[in-house]
Motif scaffolding. Structure first.
Motif, PDB file in Angstrom:
ATOM      1  N   SER A 218       0.813  -1.225   0.000  1.00 26.35           N
ATOM      2  CA  SER A 218       0.000   0.000   0.000  1.00 26.35           C
ATOM      3  C   SER A 218       0.847   1.276   0.000  1.00 26.35           C
ATOM      4  O   SER A 218       0.323   2.365  -0.237  1.00 26.35           O
ATOM      5  N   SER A 219       2.139   1.149   0.244  1.00 24.57           N
ATOM      6  CA  SER A 219       3.007   2.330   0.283  1.00 24.57           C
ATOM      7  C   SER A 219       3.269   2.916  -1.098  1.00 24.57           C
ATOM      8  O   SER A 219       3.702   4.066  -1.227  1.00 24.57           O
ATOM      9  N   GLY A 220       3.017   2.110  -2.138  1.00 31.49           N
ATOM     10  CA  GLY A 220       3.317   2.565  -3.489  1.00 31.49           C
ATOM     11  C   GLY A 220       4.735   2.259  -3.936  1.00 31.49           C
ATOM     12  O   GLY A 220       5.165   2.691  -5.013  1.00 31.49           O
ATOM     13  N   ALA A 221       5.470   1.491  -3.132  1.00 27.11           N
ATOM     14  CA  ALA A 221       6.845   1.132  -3.487  1.00 27.11           C
ATOM     15  C   ALA A 221       6.859   0.176  -4.680  1.00 27.11           C
ATOM     16  O   ALA A 221       5.936  -0.621  -4.862  1.00 27.11           O
ATOM     17  N   ASN A 222       7.901   0.286  -5.501  1.00 27.60           N
ATOM     18  CA  ASN A 222       8.071  -0.695  -6.573  1.00 27.60           C
ATOM     19  C   ASN A 222       9.136  -1.736  -6.243  1.00 27.60           C
ATOM     20  O   ASN A 222       9.390  -2.646  -7.026  1.00 27.60           O
ATOM     21  N   ILE A 237       8.905 -14.340   0.967  1.00 28.18           N
ATOM     22  CA  ILE A 237       8.795 -14.498  -0.487  1.00 28.18           C
ATOM     23  C   ILE A 237       7.599 -15.382  -0.843  1.00 28.18           C
ATOM     24  O   ILE A 237       6.822 -15.073  -1.762  1.00 28.18           O
ATOM     25  N   LYS A 238       7.418 -16.476  -0.115  1.00 21.74           N
ATOM     26  CA  LYS A 238       6.282 -17.374  -0.365  1.00 21.74           C
ATOM     27  C   LYS A 238       4.961 -16.639  -0.206  1.00 21.74           C
ATOM     28  O   LYS A 238       4.055 -16.747  -1.048  1.00 21.74           O
ATOM     29  N   GLN A 239       4.828 -15.869   0.883  1.00 17.29           N
ATOM     30  CA  GLN A 239       3.560 -15.184   1.133  1.00 17.29           C
ATOM     31  C   GLN A 239       3.335 -14.033   0.158  1.00 17.29           C
ATOM     32  O   GLN A 239       2.202 -13.738  -0.219  1.00 17.29           O
ATOM     33  N   ALA A 240       4.423 -13.394  -0.294  1.00 19.34           N
ATOM     34  CA  ALA A 240       4.282 -12.337  -1.304  1.00 19.34           C
ATOM     35  C   ALA A 240       3.722 -12.917  -2.601  1.00 19.34           C
ATOM     36  O   ALA A 240       2.872 -12.303  -3.261  1.00 19.34           O
ATOM     37  N   ALA A 241       4.179 -14.132  -2.932  1.00 16.24           N
ATOM     38  CA  ALA A 241       3.649 -14.799  -4.132  1.00 16.24           C
ATOM     39  C   ALA A 241       2.176 -15.140  -3.962  1.00 16.24           C
ATOM     40  O   ALA A 241       1.373 -14.986  -4.892  1.00 16.24           O
ATOM     41  N   GLU A 242       1.797 -15.588  -2.761  1.00 17.44           N
ATOM     42  CA  GLU A 242       0.398 -15.925  -2.498  1.00 17.44           C
ATOM     43  C   GLU A 242      -0.519 -14.708  -2.631  1.00 17.44           C
ATOM     44  O   GLU A 242      -1.658 -14.823  -3.080  1.00 17.44           O
ATOM     45  N   PHE A 243      -0.017 -13.538  -2.244  1.00 20.71           N
ATOM     46  CA  PHE A 243      -0.798 -12.308  -2.344  1.00 20.71           C
ATOM     47  C   PHE A 243      -0.752 -11.696  -3.739  1.00 20.71           C
ATOM     48  O   PHE A 243      -1.400 -10.674  -3.997  1.00 20.71           O
ATOM     49  N   GLY A 244       0.041 -12.276  -4.638  1.00 12.54           N
ATOM     50  CA  GLY A 244       0.140 -11.749  -5.987  1.00 12.54           C
ATOM     51  C   GLY A 244       0.902 -10.447  -6.083  1.00 12.54           C
ATOM     52  O   GLY A 244       0.733  -9.678  -7.035  1.00 12.54           O
ATOM     53  N   ILE A 245       1.755 -10.190  -5.099  1.00 10.88           N
ATOM     54  CA  ILE A 245       2.475  -8.907  -5.067  1.00 10.88           C
ATOM     55  C   ILE A 245       3.440  -8.781  -6.239  1.00 10.88           C
ATOM     56  O   ILE A 245       3.479  -7.747  -6.921  1.00 10.88           O
ATOM     57  N   THR A 246       4.210  -9.818  -6.506  1.00 10.83           N
ATOM     58  CA  THR A 246       5.184  -9.724  -7.593  1.00 10.83           C
ATOM     59  C   THR A 246       4.500  -9.726  -8.953  1.00 10.83           C
ATOM     60  O   THR A 246       4.975  -9.101  -9.899  1.00 10.83           O
ATOM     61  N   GLN A 247       3.351 -10.434  -9.045  1.00  9.92           N
ATOM     62  CA  GLN A 247       2.619 -10.439 -10.316  1.00  9.92           C
ATOM     63  C   GLN A 247       2.119  -9.046 -10.672  1.00  9.92           C
ATOM     64  O   GLN A 247       1.903  -8.721 -11.839  1.00  9.92           O
ATOM     65  N   GLY A 248       1.955  -8.207  -9.660  1.00 10.36           N
ATOM     66  CA  GLY A 248       1.491  -6.845  -9.894  1.00 10.36           C
ATOM     67  C   GLY A 248       2.600  -5.884 -10.283  1.00 10.36           C
ATOM     68  O   GLY A 248       2.353  -4.689 -10.453  1.00 10.36           O
ATOM     69  N   GLY A 249       3.812  -6.397 -10.393  1.00  9.28           N
ATOM     70  CA  GLY A 249       4.917  -5.565 -10.854  1.00  9.28           C
ATOM     71  C   GLY A 249       5.874  -5.110  -9.765  1.00  9.28           C
ATOM     72  O   GLY A 249       6.921  -4.527 -10.066  1.00  9.28           O
ATOM     73  N   THR A 250       5.534  -5.345  -8.494  1.00 10.65           N
ATOM     74  CA  THR A 250       6.444  -4.980  -7.402  1.00 10.65           C
ATOM     75  C   THR A 250       7.571  -6.012  -7.335  1.00 10.65           C
ATOM     76  O   THR A 250       7.336  -7.214  -7.386  1.00 10.65           O
ATOM     77  N   ARG A 251       8.785  -5.522  -7.226  1.00 10.52           N
ATOM     78  CA  ARG A 251       9.933  -6.416  -7.162  1.00 10.52           C
ATOM     79  C   ARG A 251      10.323  -6.705  -5.715  1.00 10.52           C
ATOM     80  O   ARG A 251      10.175  -5.847  -4.838  1.00 10.52           O
ATOM     81  N   LEU A 252      10.814  -7.899  -5.485  1.00 10.58           N
ATOM     82  CA  LEU A 252      11.337  -8.260  -4.176  1.00 10.58           C
ATOM     83  C   LEU A 252      12.860  -8.254  -4.226  1.00 10.58           C
ATOM     84  O   LEU A 252      13.453  -8.880  -5.119  1.00 10.58           O
TER      85      LEU A 252
END
Length: 402
Positions: A218-222, A237-252
């Motif tokens: 929600s911070s708007g970070a990429n 990393i596993k939970q970020a994938a479950e939330f679809g965070i990386t699919q939305g373009g945010t990089r880890l």
């Protein structure tokens, strides 16, 4: 009779010389302690594989130095500074340990290095990251091998900012290592023109990262900077994938992630991650040959922590041999002076603050379809020269005279 007398005389001289030489090693043995996490979140990161790396170093050195055997002892500090300090004190006072190495977890490493300064004993840290070890809490007997938070920030942080990752939010482990890694990376991101939008701290060995990840999203970070390590990073990393965070373009950005954790996570979840390590098994024939031996003993390929431990034990034994004694002062002096040239580090040098400087590497984790074998996991993107990766003596904040 004359011939027999000469032979006996020669033998007696040899025995006497060996005995005098061995007397330079206290207690008739050179004893090295490997103190690290063997059961917690960093057990794969270093753990028992680091102990095996230390044993391999002793074996490759010949098993002896100054005519006496070299012994490796080990213990699990459970990531608790008080437990680690208690073990170290017992090792020094009762078990006559000459040096302690590995020391995964920055709070542990700082505690044991401080105790070792008072006891005038050598520590060589390979598993902890904080630059304070060779900065404001440096000591004449403390050395830092393998990596630190500044090297990780220069490698991973720098690469992402230069490739468009200019808005950062940090998930930070709530202890000295996490603070140091976040701080070093933040400085580097800002120096490259990037922004730090915020951070949140999580306890060591957390299991639920949902609220932290949603706050970051929600911070708007990429870029979400994972200023943690081991299972903490893998679970985030596993939970970020479950939330679809990386699919939305945010990089880890996995700011401290090694081959051991990538293997545990699997290429499907880890693919595309950028990370910094100081060694990779598939970089050269020499590396591949050593890694094969290591895998035969441990069932895995080594990461930079395991290799750093191998190098640290080897360099310590070289210094003891050259000094002709295991006494702390002359050995520490040689550790500062001797170049580091082994399977781990090429043309390494040790600064007056104890920081070993050598080249680091930026890697990207391969996609499953790119991998040709079980441990074929990295693509090398860049080499970070040691003088860029590590702080200079003047920049470190260490007050030791040069």
């Amino acid at each position: 009779m004359r011939v027999l007398s000469k032979v006996l005389f020669a033998l007696s001289c040899t025995v006497a010389a060996q005995s005098a030489y061995a007397q330079q090693a206290s207690d008739g043995v050179v004893k090295i302690g490997i103190l690290n996490d063997q059961s917690g979140v960093y057990a794969d990161f270093g753990g028992k594989s680091s102990v095996e790396a230390a044993r391999m170093a002793v074996q490759d050195f010949g098993g002896k130095v100054l005519g006496v055997p070299v012994e490796i002892v080990s213990a699990d500090h459970q990531n608790k500074p008080d437990v680690a300090a208690s073990i170290a004190r017992q090792w020094y006072d009762t078990e006559k340990v000459d040096a302690i190495m590995e020391l995964t977890t920055s709070s542990v490493a700082l505690a044991v290095q401080g105790l070792s300064k008072d006891k005038k004993k050598i520590t060589i840290t390979t598993g902890a990251a904080t630059t304070d070890l060779t900065g404001k809490q440096c000591t004449p007997y403390g050395f830092h091998w393998a990596y630190d938070t500044h090297a990780l920030a220069v490698g991973t942080g720098g690469a992402l900012v230069e490739n468009g990752g200019n808005k950062w939010f940090f998930l930070t482990a709530d202890y000295a290592f996490g603070y140091s890694l976040e701080g070093e990376t933040s400085k580097f991101v800002k120096s490259k023109g990037g922004q730090v939008l915020g951070s949140v701290r999580h306890p060591l060995a957390a299991t639920d990262y949902s609220s932290f990840l949603l706050q970051a999203q929600s911070s708007g970070a990429n870029v979400i900077g994972l200023a943690n390590a081991g299972l903490d990073t893998a679970n985030a990393i596993k939970q970020a994938a479950e939330f679809g965070i990386t699919q939305g373009g945010t990089r880890l950005a996995a700011l401290l992630f090694t081959l051991a954790e990538v293997k545990g996570l699997g290429l499907k979840a880890a693919q595309g991650l950028t990370l910094t390590e100081g060694w990779y098994w598939d970089q050269s024939d020499e590396n591949r040959a050593f890694a094969k031996k290591f895998q035969e003993k441990t069932g895995r390929m080594p990461n930079m922590i395991h290799m750093g431990t191998y190098s640290a034990v080897t360099q310590y034994l070289k210094a003891v041999d050259k000094a002709g004694t295991d006494a702390t002062e002359p050995v520490a002096k040689l550790l500062h002076e001797m170049p580091v040239q082994d399977v781990f580090a090429k043309n390494g040098k040790v600064l007056p603050n104890g920081r070993m400087v050598y080249d680091m590497y930026l890697f990207q984790v391969k996609k499953p379809e790119e991998s040709k074998s079980d441990w074929d996991m990295y693509k090398q993107l860049a080499k970070v020269p040691g003088d860029q990766a590590y702080l200079s003596m003047a920049e470190s904040g260490c007050q030791l005279t040069q």
